[in-house]
Design a protein around this motif. Sequence first.
Motif, PDB file in Angstrom:
ATOM      1  N   ALA A  63       0.332 -13.107   8.937  1.00  0.00           N
ATOM      2  CA  ALA A  63       0.065 -11.914   8.131  1.00  0.00           C
ATOM      3  C   ALA A  63      -0.059 -10.681   9.022  1.00  0.00           C
ATOM      4  CB  ALA A  63      -1.224 -12.102   7.336  1.00  0.00           C
ATOM      5  N   SER A  64       0.145  -9.529   8.419  1.00  0.00           N
ATOM      6  CA  SER A  64       0.064  -8.267   9.171  1.00  0.00           C
ATOM      7  C   SER A  64      -1.388  -7.926   9.505  1.00  0.00           C
ATOM      8  CB  SER A  64       0.679  -7.129   8.350  1.00  0.00           C
ATOM      9  OG  SER A  64      -0.117  -6.870   7.220  1.00  0.00           O
ATOM     10  N   ALA A  65      -1.544  -7.053  10.485  1.00  0.00           N
ATOM     11  CA  ALA A  65      -2.890  -6.624  10.894  1.00  0.00           C
ATOM     12  C   ALA A  65      -3.595  -5.890   9.754  1.00  0.00           C
ATOM     13  CB  ALA A  65      -2.794  -5.728  12.131  1.00  0.00           C
ATOM     14  N   SER A  66      -2.841  -5.108   8.965  1.00  0.00           N
ATOM     15  CA  SER A  66      -3.468  -4.384   7.857  1.00  0.00           C
ATOM     16  C   SER A  66      -3.960  -5.344   6.773  1.00  0.00           C
ATOM     17  CB  SER A  66      -2.504  -3.355   7.267  1.00  0.00           C
ATOM     18  OG  SER A  66      -1.377  -3.989   6.714  1.00  0.00           O
ATOM     19  N   SER A  67      -3.208  -6.428   6.528  1.00  0.00           N
ATOM     20  CA  SER A  67      -3.655  -7.417   5.541  1.00  0.00           C
ATOM     21  C   SER A  67      -4.932  -8.098   6.013  1.00  0.00           C
ATOM     22  CB  SER A  67      -2.571  -8.471   5.303  1.00  0.00           C
ATOM     23  OG  SER A  67      -1.476  -7.912   4.647  1.00  0.00           O
ATOM     24  N   ILE A  68      -4.961  -8.478   7.266  1.00  0.00           N
ATOM     25  CA  ILE A  68      -6.152  -9.139   7.803  1.00  0.00           C
ATOM     26  C   ILE A  68      -7.348  -8.194   7.760  1.00  0.00           C
ATOM     27  CG2 ILE A  68      -7.164 -10.144   9.886  1.00  0.00           C
ATOM     28  CD1 ILE A  68      -4.348 -11.286  10.468  1.00  0.00           C
ATOM     29  N   SER A  69      -7.124  -6.932   8.087  1.00  0.00           N
ATOM     30  CA  SER A  69      -8.204  -5.945   8.017  1.00  0.00           C
ATOM     31  C   SER A  69      -8.756  -5.841   6.599  1.00  0.00           C
ATOM     32  CB  SER A  69      -7.690  -4.592   8.488  1.00  0.00           C
ATOM     33  OG  SER A  69      -8.645  -3.593   8.278  1.00  0.00           O
ATOM     34  N   LYS A  70      -7.855  -5.842   5.609  1.00  0.00           N
ATOM     35  CA  LYS A  70      -8.285  -5.775   4.205  1.00  0.00           C
ATOM     36  C   LYS A  70      -9.042  -7.033   3.813  1.00  0.00           C
ATOM     37  CE  LYS A  70      -5.331  -6.510   0.986  1.00  0.00           C
ATOM     38  NZ  LYS A  70      -4.216  -6.480   0.045  1.00  0.00           N
ATOM     39  N   TRP A  71      -8.554  -8.207   4.271  1.00  0.00           N
ATOM     40  CA  TRP A  71      -9.206  -9.460   3.926  1.00  0.00           C
ATOM     41  C   TRP A  71     -10.585  -9.587   4.553  1.00  0.00           C
ATOM     42  CZ3 TRP A  71      -4.291 -12.663   5.352  1.00  0.00           C
ATOM     43  CH2 TRP A  71      -3.301 -12.425   4.397  1.00  0.00           C
ATOM     44  N   LEU A  72     -10.800  -8.949   5.705  1.00  0.00           N
ATOM     45  CA  LEU A  72     -12.138  -8.977   6.310  1.00  0.00           C
ATOM     46  C   LEU A  72     -13.139  -8.220   5.435  1.00  0.00           C
ATOM     47  CD1 LEU A  72     -11.212  -8.462  10.065  1.00  0.00           C
ATOM     48  CD2 LEU A  72     -12.279 -10.493   9.053  1.00  0.00           C
ATOM     49  N   ARG A  73     -12.654  -7.244   4.689  1.00  0.00           N
ATOM     50  CA  ARG A  73     -13.524  -6.486   3.770  1.00  0.00           C
ATOM     51  C   ARG A  73     -13.649  -7.172   2.421  1.00  0.00           C
ATOM     52  NH1 ARG A  73     -10.326  -1.964   3.153  1.00  0.00           N
ATOM     53  NH2 ARG A  73      -8.972  -2.513   4.854  1.00  0.00           N
ATOM     54  N   ARG A  74     -12.559  -7.799   1.952  1.00  0.00           N
ATOM     55  CA  ARG A  74     -12.544  -8.414   0.615  1.00  0.00           C
ATOM     56  C   ARG A  74     -11.552  -9.563   0.640  1.00  0.00           C
ATOM     57  NH1 ARG A  74      -8.972  -7.503  -3.365  1.00  0.00           N
ATOM     58  NH2 ARG A  74      -8.236  -5.558  -2.473  1.00  0.00           N
ATOM     59  N   ILE A  75     -12.056 -10.793   0.558  1.00  0.00           N
ATOM     60  CA  ILE A  75     -11.193 -11.971   0.706  1.00  0.00           C
ATOM     61  C   ILE A  75     -10.484 -12.333  -0.600  1.00  0.00           C
ATOM     62  CG2 ILE A  75     -12.997 -13.667   0.251  1.00  0.00           C
ATOM     63  CD1 ILE A  75     -10.243 -14.024   2.864  1.00  0.00           C
ATOM     64  N   PHE A  76     -11.101 -12.084  -1.744  1.00  0.00           N
ATOM     65  CA  PHE A  76     -10.526 -12.497  -3.017  1.00  0.00           C
ATOM     66  C   PHE A  76      -9.646 -11.393  -3.590  1.00  0.00           C
ATOM     67  CE2 PHE A  76     -14.485 -14.928  -2.679  1.00  0.00           C
ATOM     68  CZ  PHE A  76     -13.947 -16.204  -2.696  1.00  0.00           C
ATOM     69  N   ALA A  77      -8.511 -11.791  -4.163  1.00  0.00           N
ATOM     70  CA  ALA A  77      -7.569 -10.832  -4.741  1.00  0.00           C
ATOM     71  C   ALA A  77      -8.099 -10.314  -6.071  1.00  0.00           C
ATOM     72  CB  ALA A  77      -6.219 -11.499  -4.955  1.00  0.00           C
ATOM     73  N   TYR A  78      -7.943  -9.016  -6.286  1.00  0.00           N
ATOM     74  CA  TYR A  78      -8.273  -8.430  -7.580  1.00  0.00           C
ATOM     75  C   TYR A  78      -7.105  -8.609  -8.527  1.00  0.00           C
ATOM     76  CZ  TYR A  78     -12.291  -5.871  -5.664  1.00  0.00           C
ATOM     77  OH  TYR A  78     -13.478  -5.532  -5.103  1.00  0.00           O
ATOM     78  N   ARG A  79      -7.399  -8.599  -9.814  1.00  0.00           N
ATOM     79  CA  ARG A  79      -6.324  -8.563 -10.811  1.00  0.00           C
ATOM     80  C   ARG A  79      -5.641  -7.209 -10.701  1.00  0.00           C
ATOM     81  NH1 ARG A  79      -7.805  -7.966 -15.605  1.00  0.00           N
ATOM     82  NH2 ARG A  79      -5.864  -8.663 -16.506  1.00  0.00           N
ATOM     83  N   GLN A  80      -4.354  -7.168 -10.934  1.00  0.00           N
ATOM     84  CA  GLN A  80      -3.625  -5.914 -10.897  1.00  0.00           C
ATOM     85  C   GLN A  80      -3.733  -5.269 -12.273  1.00  0.00           C
ATOM     86  OE1 GLN A  80       0.280  -6.946  -9.555  1.00  0.00           O
ATOM     87  NE2 GLN A  80      -0.426  -7.465  -7.516  1.00  0.00           N
ATOM     88  N   THR A  81      -4.491  -4.179 -12.336  1.00  0.00           N
ATOM     89  CA  THR A  81      -4.768  -3.550 -13.631  1.00  0.00           C
ATOM     90  C   THR A  81      -4.092  -2.207 -13.781  1.00  0.00           C
ATOM     91  OG1 THR A  81      -6.784  -2.552 -12.760  1.00  0.00           O
ATOM     92  CG2 THR A  81      -7.014  -4.687 -13.857  1.00  0.00           C
ATOM     93  N   GLY A  82      -3.252  -1.827 -12.851  1.00  0.00           N
ATOM     94  CA  GLY A  82      -2.592  -0.537 -12.955  1.00  0.00           C
ATOM     95  C   GLY A  82      -3.261   0.476 -12.056  1.00  0.00           C
TER      96      GLY A  82
END
Length: 129
Positions: A63-82
């Motif tokens: 995975a990219s560094a930006s994805s890992i950085s985001k996952w360190l803040r929030r591991i679970f995916a949000y629903r895409q609500t627009g």
Amino acid sequence: MPALGATDPNDIQAQARRELGFTRKLKQTRKVAPHPRKGGTGYPTWFRLEEIERHLNRQPTTASASSISKWLRRIFAYRQTGNGDRTQILGIELIDLAIFIIAHPDETIDEIAVYIHNEGRGLYSTTLI
């Protein structure tokens, strides 16, 4: 009516809220991830955890560094609500607006906006009202 592939109870509830003209609920975690062929995106949680562990151990990651950085803040995916709230008044809010105008025909648009907001329905601009 929910889409044919809708299996997540939050998707069904979101569709019902949309049809009734209610606002969206934000930052909801996914309960059931859709199949990739039916719009599923992103990496599964187990893969995210493995990638974080590799990153913390200074091993190469997929995975990219930006994805890992985001996952360190929030591991679970949000629903895409627009990306934005409604831009029109629908459902219960429209009924409240009609009743208020009938009961108070001399009120200003600002007072109507305050009434809708005080009823817990949301804050709308005067141009929208």
